[in-house]
Every structure is written in structure tokens, then in C-alpha cells.
Scaffold this active site. Structure first.
Site, PDB file in Angstrom:
ATOM      1  N   ARG A 199       3.590  -4.718  16.657  1.00 13.14           N
ATOM      2  CA  ARG A 199       2.188  -4.297  16.533  1.00 13.14           C
ATOM      3  C   ARG A 199       1.270  -5.408  17.057  1.00 13.14           C
ATOM      4  O   ARG A 199       0.202  -5.164  17.602  1.00 13.14           O
ATOM      5  CB  ARG A 199       1.857  -3.963  15.069  1.00 13.14           C
ATOM      6  CG  ARG A 199       2.701  -2.827  14.507  1.00 13.14           C
ATOM      7  CD  ARG A 199       2.506  -2.667  13.008  1.00 13.14           C
ATOM      8  NE  ARG A 199       2.858  -3.863  12.267  1.00 13.14           N
ATOM      9  CZ  ARG A 199       2.645  -4.045  10.974  1.00 13.14           C
ATOM     10  NH1 ARG A 199       2.068  -3.093  10.263  1.00 13.14           N
ATOM     11  NH2 ARG A 199       3.006  -5.174  10.373  1.00 13.14           N
TER      12      ARG A 199
ATOM     13  N   SER B   9       0.833  -1.218   0.000  1.00 12.15           N
ATOM     14  CA  SER B   9       0.000   0.000   0.000  1.00 12.15           C
ATOM     15  C   SER B   9       0.859   1.257   0.000  1.00 12.15           C
ATOM     16  O   SER B   9       0.592   2.202  -0.763  1.00 12.15           O
ATOM     17  CB  SER B   9      -0.967   0.003   1.184  1.00 12.15           C
ATOM     18  OG  SER B   9      -0.289  -0.229   2.396  1.00 12.15           O
TER      19      SER B   9
ATOM     20  N   HIS C  94       6.263 -12.611   7.422  1.00 16.59           N
ATOM     21  CA  HIS C  94       6.405 -11.219   6.989  1.00 16.59           C
ATOM     22  C   HIS C  94       7.550 -11.123   5.992  1.00 16.59           C
ATOM     23  O   HIS C  94       8.527 -11.866   6.092  1.00 16.59           O
ATOM     24  CB  HIS C  94       6.687 -10.296   8.183  1.00 16.59           C
ATOM     25  CG  HIS C  94       6.421  -8.859   7.872  1.00 16.59           C
ATOM     26  ND1 HIS C  94       7.371  -8.030   7.355  1.00 16.59           N
ATOM     27  CD2 HIS C  94       5.283  -8.120   7.977  1.00 16.59           C
ATOM     28  CE1 HIS C  94       6.841  -6.836   7.169  1.00 16.59           C
ATOM     29  NE2 HIS C  94       5.577  -6.858   7.529  1.00 16.59           N
TER      30      HIS C  94
ATOM     31  N   ASP D 113      -1.769  -8.571  11.717  1.00 18.06           N
ATOM     32  CA  ASP D 113      -3.118  -9.023  11.388  1.00 18.06           C
ATOM     33  C   ASP D 113      -3.579 -10.213  12.225  1.00 18.06           C
ATOM     34  O   ASP D 113      -4.770 -10.527  12.249  1.00 18.06           O
ATOM     35  CB  ASP D 113      -3.194  -9.382   9.895  1.00 18.06           C
ATOM     36  CG  ASP D 113      -2.910  -8.169   9.031  1.00 18.06           C
ATOM     37  OD1 ASP D 113      -3.434  -7.095   9.348  1.00 18.06           O
ATOM     38  OD2 ASP D 113      -2.147  -8.300   8.056  1.00 18.06           O
TER      39      ASP D 113
ATOM     40  N   HIS E 110      -1.759  -8.907   2.000  1.00 20.57           N
ATOM     41  CA  HIS E 110      -1.456  -7.623   2.668  1.00 20.57           C
ATOM     42  C   HIS E 110      -2.593  -7.334   3.657  1.00 20.57           C
ATOM     43  O   HIS E 110      -2.861  -8.129   4.554  1.00 20.57           O
ATOM     44  CB  HIS E 110      -1.269  -6.553   1.582  1.00 20.57           C
ATOM     45  CG  HIS E 110      -0.736  -5.229   2.049  1.00 20.57           C
ATOM     46  ND1 HIS E 110       0.002  -5.069   3.197  1.00 20.57           N
ATOM     47  CD2 HIS E 110      -0.831  -3.974   1.503  1.00 20.57           C
ATOM     48  CE1 HIS E 110       0.338  -3.784   3.339  1.00 20.57           C
ATOM     49  NE2 HIS E 110      -0.168  -3.101   2.332  1.00 20.57           N
TER      50      HIS E 110
END
Ligand SMILES: CC(C)(COP(=O)(O)OP(=O)(O)OC[C@H]1O[C@@H](n2cnc3c(N)ncnc32)[C@H](O)[C@@H]1OP(=O)(O)O)[C@@H](O)C(=O)NCCC(=O)NCCS
Length: 464
Positions: A356, A271, A347, A402, A301
Site C-alpha cells: 500500500r 478496527s 507492522h 501510513d 493504528h
């Protein structure tokens, strides 16, 4: 005095009337983000000039044929000012880790999570803002939040079966109707001034995203009725309010954390890179960000957050609650044997647990320690890395951002998985537009790397 005149003249050029009124009433209270940028940009132009003079001919090493076929992993080819990702440590926003941001950025009264307004200021300037500066930003975004009627109608005409991300991208594209940058460009503005209208468009874009996202959410999953933005609330509180969760202070806190940690992940992810690439053609911030959203909508993604919850819920429906480690492991292996990826794990750059993920896990430990789905996600965290290592393919067996977000959203009642990537998209705008503003301020050129065909590569190296 003359500074104030210049400021007001600048604002008058590019802002709609409501924002102008707001800005002049606030001008005496705190230095605005645009004013701070105006001071920083000439210094940064000099800084970049000196870096290029001193280090312009330094090499980052060689570029191999494997990298060209391998999705350009490890290829060093981009400048990204807001954040840098270390494979072991994770993301730093302008040098600050996520826990440091949580400590240093201003919070809401009674809250403990950083206000994303502060993160935006940090991404753009490299400085931690005061609470007053952040409050001005909250009010400015609320003042700019309205979306044009035709964009509302465009969203309303989308069938509920159109994925929320497609609706999101359509609406953001259509916002380019009022782009200050596109207008200034067609009026022949000097390139030195590009950043100013890019800034205005970027502020408008961020400000309007809650209304776009809220409208999509209410149309697809509710009765289509959207409450109005509250001019006195911060960005996350307004977003939560539009989604119907404004009264739940914990959910609002989750939104503050969520937007902060999803905002930026250096420049090479799909993105961010897409937004930067499209922006390099001088497409305005709305067009550039709509392109970025289309990349975020891919399952490798941003869509992975939706996929994770589907996968976890499917697991639970097959093996039941309180499943044993053996049952969970078997389910993970069946996913791998079926030729699918374990969503939320792995990743392209990171080689450790994503901070995160950790930030969200800590939020869960604080607010929902006994939630069964959180416990299952914890159990998966305990088992999956070893399985991925045994399977022997993934370079990083650890969870990414995620793997956790869906569980938190579900806990508070937001179980509409198809909507999750839209929230990611609201947040990622902060990082992408920060870079777009700097791209224009630094006069970054059209991006155009060199490509080769397989036949050409053979010809270059055969027999050598
Ligand atoms: C994120 C991702 C796309 C990175 O891809 P990458 O940089 O190519 O990762 P790797 O170099 O480790 O991939 C090597 C192999 O391991 C596989 N792999 C990587 N992560 C995996 C996972 N979570 N589950 C199963 N296999 C995985 C890859 O598909 C690839 O297989 P292949 O050789 O058959 O093509 C990948 O880890 C993935 O698909 N993860 C799941 C989706 C996800 O969570 N995306 C969100 C990322 S923030």
C-alpha cells in the site's frame, strides 16, 4: 418474472422510497450486488459446511503464554473472507494483489485508478464486476447519501476542538437510529434473514460516510457550508467534491486509489477485529462500525497517518529543506532515544515494505515526482529501515501504508492532518461491513475467547 417480483418485494421491505424508485429504474440494466449475493450465499453456506466437516478438527498449532501476553500476535483465531495478508507479499483482496486490482477493476472514464465501488463488489462476492455493475453501485450510493437532520445537527453542535475522529464516531453511532437490522431484529425476523438488513444498513452506512466526513471537514476547517452530493458522480468524486476538491481530477484519482488500498487488511487489525467482535453481539452495522472507528483513532493504528506528517514536518522545521542523510538519521535516532516510535514504520504482521506504501509511492512518482516533501519521504525510506534494524527492536523495519498518505494529501492542499484518519475511516468501512454481511449470512456466533489471570497461569504451570 418471478425473480423480479421477489427482488422488488425484498427491496420494498427495507429501502427508503428514494432508493426504491432508483432501484426499480435500474433493475433491468444490471444484476445488483444484493441479487448476486443472494445467489452466492446458499453456495457459500454449503462450502463452509463442507470445510468444517472435512477440516473442523485440524489444528493450527499451539497457543503459548507469550502470545497471550503479546497482543495475540500470530494466534490464528478469526475467519475473514475479504482479504488475507501475507507477511512477505502484503495484502490480497479476494486473491488479487493491489497491482492486480489496479489492472482488473473498472476505472472512471479517463482515469486509471480502480473505482472503490468495484473493490467493494470484489470484497463481497470474490468477483470482478463489470463497469455497468459498478456504475449502478455509484448511483445507488449517491441515492442513499443523505443523512438525517438530527445527525447533521449533532455534528454541527460538536466543538471544533473535538477531534474529527470523535465526531465521526458519534455521527456513525447516531446513524443507528434508522437501522433496518435493529428494526427487523426487534420485529422478530428469522436469523436466516439477518444478512439482508445488514446489507441494507451497510450500503446506507457507506453511502452516508461522505456526507458525514464532508460535514465534519467543513465545520472544523471551513465555513460549515457543504455542497450537495451529485447523483451522477462516483463515490470518490463525490467525496472529493464535498471536501472542496471535486474539480481536481488528480485528487479524485487519489481518492479512488486511497479508498481502495485502505479498505481492508484481513481481520486481526484493531478496527476490523473490533467491528467483527461488536457485530457478533448482533449490534447493527452502525454501532459495530462506530466501535471500529474508535480503534482506528489510536496512534498505533489509523491515527499514525496524522502522526507521520506531524513528525516529518517537525523534522523539516528542525533540520530544514534539503537536509543531508546524516541530519535525517540523527533526527530519527533522537525520536527513538526519546522513547517514541517512528510513525509509519513497522507492522504487527508485515515483514516487507507494505504494497500500500508502494502503490502510493508510484502514484507520487507519476504525479508529483519533484515535490520536496515526497523527496524527504523517499529519503526517510532509504534511511529508516537500517536505523530500526540497528536499534534492534522492531521486527519489521519497513514502511507501512501510513508513511505515505499524508504527503499525497498535503500536495493537493489537504493539509489538515487531524482529518486524515477520517479518510482512512471512510475507506475501512468497505472491508468491515463486507465481513459483517458475511458474518450474518454464515450465521457466525457471538465471539467469546477464553481468558486467564496471571495467578491462574502460574498455578497451571508451576512445577510442571
Ligand atoms: C505497528 C506497530 C504498532 C506494530 O507493533 P508490534 O507488532 O508490537 O511490533 P514489534 O513486534 O516489531 O515491536 C517490537 C518492539 O519494537 C518497537 N517498534 C516497532 N515499530 C517501531 C517503530 N516504527 N519505531 C520504533 N520502535 C518500533 C515496538 O514499540 C516494540 O518495542 P517494545 O519492545 O519496547 O515494546 C509498531 O510497529 C509501531 O508502533 N509502528 C509505528 C506506528 C505505526 O506506524 N502504526 C501504523 C501501523 S499500520
Amino acid at each position: 418474472m418471478s425473480m423480479l417480483v421477489t427482488r422488488n418485494a425484498l427491496r420494498a421491505q427495507v429501502r427508503p422510497a428514494f432508493a426504491r424508485t432508483f432501484a426499480s429504474s435500474q433493475a433491468s440494466q444490471a444484476q445488483s450486488l444484493k441479487e448476486r449475493l443472494e445467489e452466492l450465499i446458499p453456495k457459500e453456506i454449503e462450502n463452509v459446511k463442507s470445510v468444517r466437516e472435512k477440516y473442523g478438527s485440524k489444528s493450527f498449532g499451539e497457543n503459548t503464554v507469550d502470545q497471550m501476553y503479546g497482543g495475540m500476535r500470530g494466534l490464528k483465531g478469526l475467519i475473514w473472507e475479504g482479504s488475507v495478508l501475507d507477511a512477505e507479499e502484503g495484502i490480497r483482496f479476494r486473491g488479487l494483489t493491489i497491482p492486480e486490482c489496479q489492472k482488473q477493476l473498472p476505472t472512471a472514464p479517463g482515469g486509471s485508478e480502480p473505482l472503490p465501488e468495484g473493490l467493494f463488489w470484489l470484497l463481497l462476492t470474490g468477483e470482478v464486476p463489470t463497469k455497468e455493475q459498478v456504475d449502478v453501485l455509484s448511483q445507488e450510493w449517491a441515492a442513499r447519501a443523505e443523512i438525517p437532520k438530527f445527525v447533521e445537527e449533532l455534528i454541527d453542535r460538536c466543538p471544533n476542538t473535538l477531534h474529527p475522529m470523535s465526531q465521526f464516531s458519534l455521527a456513525v453511532t447516531a446513524l443507528n437510529h434508522d437501522s433496518a437490522f435493529a428494526k427487523a431484529y426487534s420485529n422478530g425476523v428469522h436469523k436466516r434473514e439477518y444478512w439482508k438488513t445488514t446489507f441494507e444498513d451497510s450500503m446506507d452506512l457507506i453511502a452516508k460516510l461522505p456526507n458525514v466526513a464532508g460535514r465534519i471537514f467543513r465545520n472544523v476547517f471551513g465555513d460549515g457550508k457543504l455542497p450537495a452530493i451529485d447523483q451522477n458522480k462516483d463515490y470518490s468524486a463525490n467525496l472529493a467534491h464535498l471536501l472542496g476538491y471535486g474539480d481536481n481530477e488528480k485528487f479524485v484519482e487519489l481518492m479512488r486509489l486511497y479508498i481502495t488500498i485502505h479498505s481492508d487488511h484481513e481481520g486481526g487489525n484493531v478496527s476490523a477485529h473490533t467491528g467483527h467482535l461488536v457485530g457478533s453481539a448482533l449490534s447493527d452495522p452502525f454501532l459495530s462500525y462506530a466501535a471500529a472507528l474508535n480503534g482506528l483513532a489510536g496512534p498505533l493504528h489509523g491515527l499514525a497517518n496524522q502522526e507521520v506528517l506531524r513528525w516529518v514536518q517537525k523534522m523539516r522545521s528542525q533540520i530544514g529543506e534539503n537536509a543531508s542523510d546524516e541530519q535525517v538519521s540523527e533526527y530519527v535516532w533522537s525520536t527513538l532515544k526519546g522513547g517514541q516510535v517512528v510513525p509509519g514504520y513497522g507492522h504487527a504482521v508485515l515483514r516487507k515494505t507494505d504494497p500500500r506504501y508502494t502503490a502510493q509511492r508510484e502514484f507520487a512518482l507519476k504525479h508529483l515526482p519533484d515535490d520536496p516533501l515526497f523527496k524527504l519521504v523517499g529519503q526517510i525510506y532509504k534511511l529508516v529501515p537500517d536505523i530500526l534494524l540497528k536499534a534492534g527492536k522492531a521486527k519489521n523495519p519497513w514502511p507501512n501504508v501510513d508513511a505515505h498518505s499524508g504527503v499525497l494529501l498535503t500536495y493537493y492542499g489537504l493539509h489538515q492532518q487531524d482529518f486524515y484518519t477520517v479518510l482512512f475511516g471512510v475507506s475501512r468501512a468497505f472491508g468491515v461491513v463486507s465481513q459483517l454481511i458475511w458474518d450474518r449470512a454464515l450465521g457466525m456466533p457471538l465471539e467469546r475467547p477464553k481468558s486467564f489471570s496471571t495467578a491462574h497461569i502460574k498455578k497451571m504451570f508451576e512445577g510442571k
